[in-house]
Design a protein around this motif. Structure first.
Motif, PDB file in Angstrom:
ATOM      1  N   UNK A   6     -27.768   0.050  49.524  1.00 32.58           N
ATOM      2  CA  UNK A   6     -28.803  -0.407  48.588  1.00 32.58           C
ATOM      3  C   UNK A   6     -30.167  -0.435  49.268  1.00 32.58           C
ATOM      4  N   UNK A   7     -30.221  -0.902  50.506  1.00 32.83           N
ATOM      5  CA  UNK A   7     -31.491  -0.956  51.227  1.00 32.83           C
ATOM      6  C   UNK A   7     -32.056   0.445  51.441  1.00 32.83           C
ATOM      7  N   UNK A   8     -31.203   1.405  51.735  1.00 32.52           N
ATOM      8  CA  UNK A   8     -31.673   2.780  51.916  1.00 32.52           C
ATOM      9  C   UNK A   8     -32.245   3.340  50.614  1.00 32.52           C
ATOM     10  N   UNK A   9     -31.631   2.985  49.500  1.00 36.35           N
ATOM     11  CA  UNK A   9     -32.157   3.422  48.214  1.00 36.35           C
ATOM     12  C   UNK A   9     -33.542   2.867  47.945  1.00 36.35           C
ATOM     13  N   UNK A  10     -33.751   1.577  48.237  1.00 43.08           N
ATOM     14  CA  UNK A  10     -35.069   0.972  48.027  1.00 43.08           C
ATOM     15  C   UNK A  10     -36.100   1.528  49.002  1.00 43.08           C
ATOM     16  N   UNK A  11     -35.679   1.815  50.220  1.00 38.91           N
ATOM     17  CA  UNK A  11     -36.615   2.371  51.211  1.00 38.91           C
ATOM     18  C   UNK A  11     -37.153   3.727  50.757  1.00 38.91           C
ATOM     19  N   UNK A  12     -36.249   4.618  50.352  1.00 38.22           N
ATOM     20  CA  UNK A  12     -36.702   5.938  49.922  1.00 38.22           C
ATOM     21  C   UNK A  12     -37.415   5.878  48.576  1.00 38.22           C
ATOM     22  N   UNK A  13     -37.100   4.877  47.775  1.00 36.88           N
ATOM     23  CA  UNK A  13     -37.849   4.668  46.537  1.00 36.88           C
ATOM     24  C   UNK A  13     -39.310   4.354  46.859  1.00 36.88           C
ATOM     25  N   UNK A  14     -39.532   3.463  47.826  1.00 45.77           N
ATOM     26  CA  UNK A  14     -40.899   3.112  48.215  1.00 45.77           C
ATOM     27  C   UNK A  14     -41.610   4.273  48.891  1.00 45.77           C
ATOM     28  N   UNK A  15     -40.884   5.026  49.715  1.00 44.64           N
ATOM     29  CA  UNK A  15     -41.495   6.153  50.424  1.00 44.64           C
ATOM     30  C   UNK A  15     -41.921   7.251  49.449  1.00 44.64           C
ATOM     31  N   UNK A  16     -41.048   7.590  48.518  1.00 41.12           N
ATOM     32  CA  UNK A  16     -41.390   8.662  47.580  1.00 41.12           C
ATOM     33  C   UNK A  16     -42.533   8.252  46.665  1.00 41.12           C
TER      34      UNK A  16
ATOM     35  N   UNK B 263     -13.683   7.749  57.287  1.00 43.83           N
ATOM     36  CA  UNK B 263     -14.541   7.549  56.120  1.00 43.83           C
ATOM     37  C   UNK B 263     -16.015   7.800  56.417  1.00 43.83           C
ATOM     38  N   UNK B 264     -16.331   8.196  57.608  1.00 41.86           N
ATOM     39  CA  UNK B 264     -17.738   8.284  58.014  1.00 41.86           C
ATOM     40  C   UNK B 264     -18.508   9.337  57.205  1.00 41.86           C
ATOM     41  N   UNK B 265     -17.890  10.488  56.983  1.00 49.71           N
ATOM     42  CA  UNK B 265     -18.590  11.541  56.241  1.00 49.71           C
ATOM     43  C   UNK B 265     -18.892  11.102  54.817  1.00 49.71           C
ATOM     44  N   UNK B 266     -17.915  10.486  54.162  1.00 43.33           N
ATOM     45  CA  UNK B 266     -18.144  10.018  52.793  1.00 43.33           C
ATOM     46  C   UNK B 266     -19.161   8.880  52.755  1.00 43.33           C
ATOM     47  N   UNK B 267     -19.147   8.033  53.760  1.00 45.06           N
ATOM     48  CA  UNK B 267     -20.108   6.934  53.804  1.00 45.06           C
ATOM     49  C   UNK B 267     -21.537   7.464  53.950  1.00 45.06           C
ATOM     50  N   UNK B 268     -21.717   8.454  54.809  1.00 45.84           N
ATOM     51  CA  UNK B 268     -23.051   9.041  54.978  1.00 45.84           C
ATOM     52  C   UNK B 268     -23.469   9.789  53.713  1.00 45.84           C
ATOM     53  N   UNK B 269     -22.517  10.456  53.056  1.00 42.21           N
ATOM     54  CA  UNK B 269     -22.831  11.135  51.790  1.00 42.21           C
ATOM     55  C   UNK B 269     -23.268  10.121  50.736  1.00 42.21           C
ATOM     56  N   UNK B 270     -22.584   8.980  50.678  1.00 45.94           N
ATOM     57  CA  UNK B 270     -22.978   7.917  49.742  1.00 45.94           C
ATOM     58  C   UNK B 270     -24.364   7.386  50.079  1.00 45.94           C
ATOM     59  N   UNK B 271     -24.644   7.217  51.359  1.00 42.88           N
ATOM     60  CA  UNK B 271     -25.954   6.739  51.793  1.00 42.88           C
ATOM     61  C   UNK B 271     -27.058   7.706  51.369  1.00 42.88           C
ATOM     62  N   UNK B 272     -26.823   8.986  51.560  1.00 38.58           N
ATOM     63  CA  UNK B 272     -27.820   9.992  51.200  1.00 38.58           C
ATOM     64  C   UNK B 272     -27.999  10.073  49.683  1.00 38.58           C
ATOM     65  N   UNK B 273     -26.918   9.936  48.946  1.00 39.39           N
ATOM     66  CA  UNK B 273     -27.020   9.979  47.489  1.00 39.39           C
ATOM     67  C   UNK B 273     -27.828   8.802  46.962  1.00 39.39           C
ATOM     68  N   UNK B 274     -27.582   7.621  47.517  1.00 37.75           N
ATOM     69  CA  UNK B 274     -28.374   6.455  47.115  1.00 37.75           C
ATOM     70  C   UNK B 274     -29.850   6.676  47.437  1.00 37.75           C
ATOM     71  N   UNK B 275     -30.130   7.295  48.585  1.00 34.53           N
ATOM     72  CA  UNK B 275     -31.505   7.601  48.931  1.00 34.53           C
ATOM     73  C   UNK B 275     -32.130   8.609  47.987  1.00 34.53           C
ATOM     74  N   UNK B 276     -31.353   9.608  47.576  1.00 35.71           N
ATOM     75  CA  UNK B 276     -31.876  10.609  46.635  1.00 35.71           C
ATOM     76  C   UNK B 276     -32.190   9.979  45.280  1.00 35.71           C
ATOM     77  N   UNK B 277     -31.323   9.092  44.825  1.00 33.87           N
ATOM     78  CA  UNK B 277     -31.579   8.401  43.558  1.00 33.87           C
ATOM     79  C   UNK B 277     -32.841   7.546  43.676  1.00 33.87           C
ATOM     80  N   UNK B 278     -32.980   6.844  44.794  1.00 37.96           N
ATOM     81  CA  UNK B 278     -34.182   6.046  45.010  1.00 37.96           C
ATOM     82  C   UNK B 278     -35.420   6.906  45.086  1.00 37.96           C
TER      83      UNK B 278
END
Length: 286
Positions: free
Chosen positions: A72-82, A217-232
Motif C-alpha cells: 500500500x505504501x508503494x502505491x501511495x509513493x508512486x501516486x505522489x511521484x506521478x 513467493x518472492x517473485x509474486x510478491x515483487x510483481x504485486x508490489x509493482x502492480x500496486x505501484x502502477x495503479x498508484x
C-alpha cells in the motif's frame, strides 16, 4: 504375395494411420483442423488457470500483515511521484501552470534545456545516493528507511512550490518568475532532498518485501508490489491534473499530493511500529 497385397489395401492404411494418430495424441478432427480448436481451448484454460492462481497468491500475500503495508505504501509513493514529479513539476518550472479555474500561469519561466538540467540533477542525486540509501536501509531497517524516505520526499514536495512562488520571492506579483531571479541553490537543495527520499523509498520497498516472504513467493510478491505501484502511478497522474484544475493552483495541488504521501507515511510508520512490538513480545515469551 497375397499377404503383401493385403497390407496395401485401403482400409489397412486407414487403420495404420489411426493407430499412429492415437499414439501421437492427435485425433482425426484435430488432424483436419490442424489442432487449432484444441490449442485454442488449451490456451484459454492455461490463461484462466494462471489468472486464478495469481489472484489466490496475491490475496494470500495481501492478507499477510508484513506484506500489506509495504504494498500500500508503494502505491501511495508512486501516486505522489506521478502526480507531482511527472505531471505538476514541469508545469511549475515552465510557468505553464494555467488552470481552468484561474486561467493564469504561475511558476518559473525555464526553458526546455533548463528543465532537462533540473531532472538531470535529480537523477544524479539518485545515482549517487543509491549506495548510501542501501547502507542506511541495512543498518536502520527497511521500515525505518521507508518512513525516512516518505518524510523527506513529502517535505521537499511541499517546499518546491514555495521556492518557485512569486509571492515568496517577491517578483512584483506578475505570476511569472524569470530564471535569472530564481534562487537556484535553494531549488537544487530542495529537489536534491526530494530525489534522496525517493531513492530511499524505491530501494527499501523492494528490499522489505523480499525479506517479508519466503523465496518461493518472492517473485509474486515483487510483481504485486509493482502492480500496486502502477495503479498508484495511473491514479496519481490523473488525480493531480484534476486537482490542479479544481483549485486553480498547480503549487497547491502539489502540496496536496505531499499531504497524501505524508499521511500514508504516518500510517505505514504506525503499522511498522505495531508489528515491531508484536514481534518483540513474541520473542520475549519464547
Amino acid at each position: 504375395e497375397d499377404w503383401r497385397e493385403k497390407e496395401r489395401l485401403p482400409w489397412h492404411c486407414r487403420a495404420v494411420d489411426s493407430i499412429v494418430d492415437d499414439a501421437d495424441g492427435v485425433t482425426s478432427k484435430e488432424k483436419k483442423t490442424g489442432g487449432k480448436e484444441s490449442n485454442t481451448g488449451g490456451l484459454t484454460k492455461t490463461i484462466s488457470n494462471a489468472l486464478r492462481d495469481t489472484t489466490e497468491q496475491w490475496t494470500e500475500l495481501m492478507n499477510n500483515p508484513n506484506v500489506r503495508p509495504i504494498v500500500i505504501m508503494n502505491g501511495f509513493y508512486l501516486c505522489a511521484i506521478s502526480g507531482s514529479q511527472m505531471t505538476l513539476l514541469p508545469l511549475l518550472l515552465t510557468g505553464g501552470g494555467a488552470t481552468a479555474a484561474s486561467g493564469a500561469a504561475t511558476g518559473v519561466a525555464l526553458t526546455a534545456t533548463a528543465v532537462g538540467q533540473v531532472y538531470m540533477w535529480m537523477s544524479a542525486v539518485q545515482v549517487l545516493g543509491n549506495p548510501a540509501a542501501g547502507r542506511f536501509a541495512d543498518r536502520a531497517g527497511k521500515g525505518a528507511a521507508i518512513v525516512a524516505g516518505g518524510i523527506l520526499t513529502s517535505a521537499a514536495m511541499a517546499s518546491v512550490p514555495l521556492v518557485c512562488a512569486y509571492g515568496y520571492l517577491g517578483d512584483g506579483g506578475s505570476g511569472i518568475l524569470d530564471a535569472s531571479n530564481l534562487n537556484w541553490p535553494l531549488l537544487a537543495g530542495t529537489l536534491g532532498f526530494w530525489s534522496l527520499g525517493g531513492t530511499l523509498l524505491a530501494t527499501s520497498h523492494v528490499a522489505a518485501i523480499s525479506d517479508a516472504v519466503p523465496d518461493s513467493r518472492r517473485s509474486q510478491a515483487i510483481a504485486l508490489l509493482r502492480t500496486a505501484g502502477d495503479v498508484g502511478f495511473l491514479c496519481g497522474a490523473a488525480g493531480a491534473g484534476i486537482a490542479a484544475d479544481m483549485v486553480g493552483d498547480v503549487g497547491l495541488a502539489m502540496q496536496f499530493g505531499s499531504g497524501v504521501l505524508m499521511g500514508a507515511t504516518g500510517w505505514f510508520g504506525l503499522q511498522h511500529l505495531a508489528l515491531w512490538r508484536l514481534n518483540n513480545d513474541k520473542s520475549g515469551r519464547k
